[in-house]
Design an enzyme around this catalytic site. Sequence first.
Site, PDB file in Angstrom:
ATOM      1  CG  MET A  42      -1.916  -1.178   1.175  1.00  0.00           C
ATOM      2  SD  MET A  42      -3.416  -0.899   2.121  1.00  0.00           S
ATOM      3  CE  MET A  42      -2.761  -0.602   3.734  1.00  0.00           C
ATOM      4  N   GLY A  48      11.046  -2.702   5.495  1.00  0.00           N
ATOM      5  CA  GLY A  48      10.321  -3.977   5.478  1.00  0.00           C
ATOM      6  C   GLY A  48       9.875  -4.324   4.065  1.00  0.00           C
ATOM      7  CG  HIS A  49       6.927  -1.921   2.145  1.00  0.00           C
ATOM      8  ND1 HIS A  49       6.844  -0.778   2.888  1.00  0.00           N
ATOM      9  CD2 HIS A  49       5.696  -2.499   2.208  1.00  0.00           C
ATOM     10  CE1 HIS A  49       5.618  -0.653   3.385  1.00  0.00           C
ATOM     11  NE2 HIS A  49       4.904  -1.687   2.988  1.00  0.00           N
ATOM     12  CB  ALA A 188      12.232  -5.361   8.183  1.00  0.00           C
ATOM     13  CG  LEU A 196      11.037  -1.413  10.109  1.00  0.00           C
ATOM     14  CD1 LEU A 196      11.951  -1.421   8.888  1.00  0.00           C
ATOM     15  CD2 LEU A 196      11.301  -0.177  10.959  1.00  0.00           C
ATOM     16  NE  ARG A 199      -3.024   1.593   9.732  1.00  0.00           N
ATOM     17  CZ  ARG A 199      -3.407   0.576   8.961  1.00  0.00           C
ATOM     18  NH1 ARG A 199      -2.730  -0.552   8.965  1.00  0.00           N
ATOM     19  NH2 ARG A 199      -4.467   0.682   8.185  1.00  0.00           N
TER      20      ARG A 199
HETATM   21  P1  AMP Z   1       1.497  -2.881   3.471  1.00  0.00           P
HETATM   22  O1  AMP Z   1       2.039  -1.828   2.564  1.00  0.00           O
HETATM   23  O2  AMP Z   1       1.533  -2.503   4.913  1.00  0.00           O
HETATM   24  O3  AMP Z   1       0.177  -3.435   3.012  1.00  0.00           O
HETATM   25  O4  AMP Z   1       2.503  -4.092   3.376  1.00  0.00           O
HETATM   26  C1  AMP Z   1       2.855  -4.658   2.136  1.00  0.00           C
HETATM   27  C2  AMP Z   1       3.626  -5.924   2.381  1.00  0.00           C
HETATM   28  O5  AMP Z   1       4.791  -5.610   3.144  1.00  0.00           O
HETATM   29  C3  AMP Z   1       2.838  -6.959   3.196  1.00  0.00           C
HETATM   30  O6  AMP Z   1       3.122  -8.251   2.691  1.00  0.00           O
HETATM   31  C4  AMP Z   1       3.396  -6.776   4.580  1.00  0.00           C
HETATM   32  O7  AMP Z   1       3.289  -7.945   5.383  1.00  0.00           O
HETATM   33  C5  AMP Z   1       4.845  -6.448   4.275  1.00  0.00           C
HETATM   34  N1  AMP Z   1       5.466  -5.748   5.388  1.00  0.00           N
HETATM   35  C6  AMP Z   1       5.014  -4.643   6.027  1.00  0.00           C
HETATM   36  N2  AMP Z   1       5.834  -4.332   7.053  1.00  0.00           N
HETATM   37  C7  AMP Z   1       6.813  -5.273   7.062  1.00  0.00           C
HETATM   38  C8  AMP Z   1       7.949  -5.494   7.881  1.00  0.00           C
HETATM   39  N3  AMP Z   1       8.253  -4.715   8.909  1.00  0.00           N
HETATM   40  N4  AMP Z   1       8.756  -6.554   7.585  1.00  0.00           N
HETATM   41  C9  AMP Z   1       8.458  -7.383   6.548  1.00  0.00           C
HETATM   42  N5  AMP Z   1       7.399  -7.203   5.729  1.00  0.00           N
HETATM   43  C10 AMP Z   1       6.593  -6.179   5.996  1.00  0.00           C
END
Ligand code: AMP
Length: 291
Positions: A42, A48-49, A188, A196, A199
């Site tokens: 998103m 993390g991403h 991460a 991470l 939010r």
């Molecule tokens: P989001 O943008 O929050 O929807 O996350 C996109 C992808 O990144 C999802 O598969 C999440 O699980 C992954 N993600 C978000 N934060 C982390 C993190 N700290 N470490 C690893 N993957 C993450």
Amino acid sequence: MQTVTMDQAPTTLPIVRSVADLRGVVAGWRKGGLSVALVPTMGALHEGHLSLVRLAKAKADRVIVTLFVNPTQFAPHEDFDTYPRSEAADVALLQEAKCDLLYAPTAEVMYGPGFATSISVSGVSAPLDGLARPHFFGGVATVVAKLLIQAGPDVAIFGEKDYQQLQVIKRMVADLDLPVTILGAPTARAKDGLALSSRNAYLSPAQRKVAGQLNVIMAKAAEAVARGGAISDAESQGYAALLAEGFDRIDYFEFRDATDLSRLGPGPADGEPRLFAAVWLGKTRLIDNRS
Ligand code: AMP
């Protein structure tokens, strides 16, 4: 290979915003015999991403990152309007990470006029965030199914940070025979152990300090259970510790079976227990999990 819109000059990261353009690029790669990995996000990208992008690059010849803040996974009272959006910064990070394509569709592309289909994954969607956010996994499953069908990747990468989401997606892909391998990537964390998350940007400096204690309290509870302690004791001590540290509200702090997320008995764990937490600091909800 089909020409794609380069609407983010001066970057060289190609960006597509329609299903036809996405499929055109992927078809070109397929003609050349290349494999494809998909990393749905998103946006508001962080390390993390990027760790997911690195894993994707190790698993396939070409990597597509998707950027779509999916309205259907937010309830009306949730933070869809304020969710951090930073496409230019995301593009710069993806360029540096040598991502091959950014797919950033509009809501109109994803949910055309008369859109009426949704995917509901029962069982693994029911507890934890399924209880706290009843609309959530339906929205996630439907949008992820669409992204997988639109891009047709060999592999798609999701973070263990959202462990229940990862299990829901694995269940959906198995049940619907979607021809893709789903891989989980480790969480991460910041130096103090906070997972991470986009939010985390909502947190004040004082809240950010408290947030770092979530991982510490979870580690203590998980270690107690690993040493043979009772699950119910570890959960109630964890609850008390979170409130004492200054967390405002706790949606859940629970050990569950790592695969089907079923509730474990109150005594020492058998099988593979995993600890799940969702806590609030003011208006910010943080989730984490660990084995
Ligand atoms: P989001 O943008 O929050 O929807 O996350 C996109 C992808 O990144 C999802 O598969 C999440 O699980 C992954 N993600 C978000 N934060 C982390 C993190 N700290 N470490 C690893 N993957 C993450």
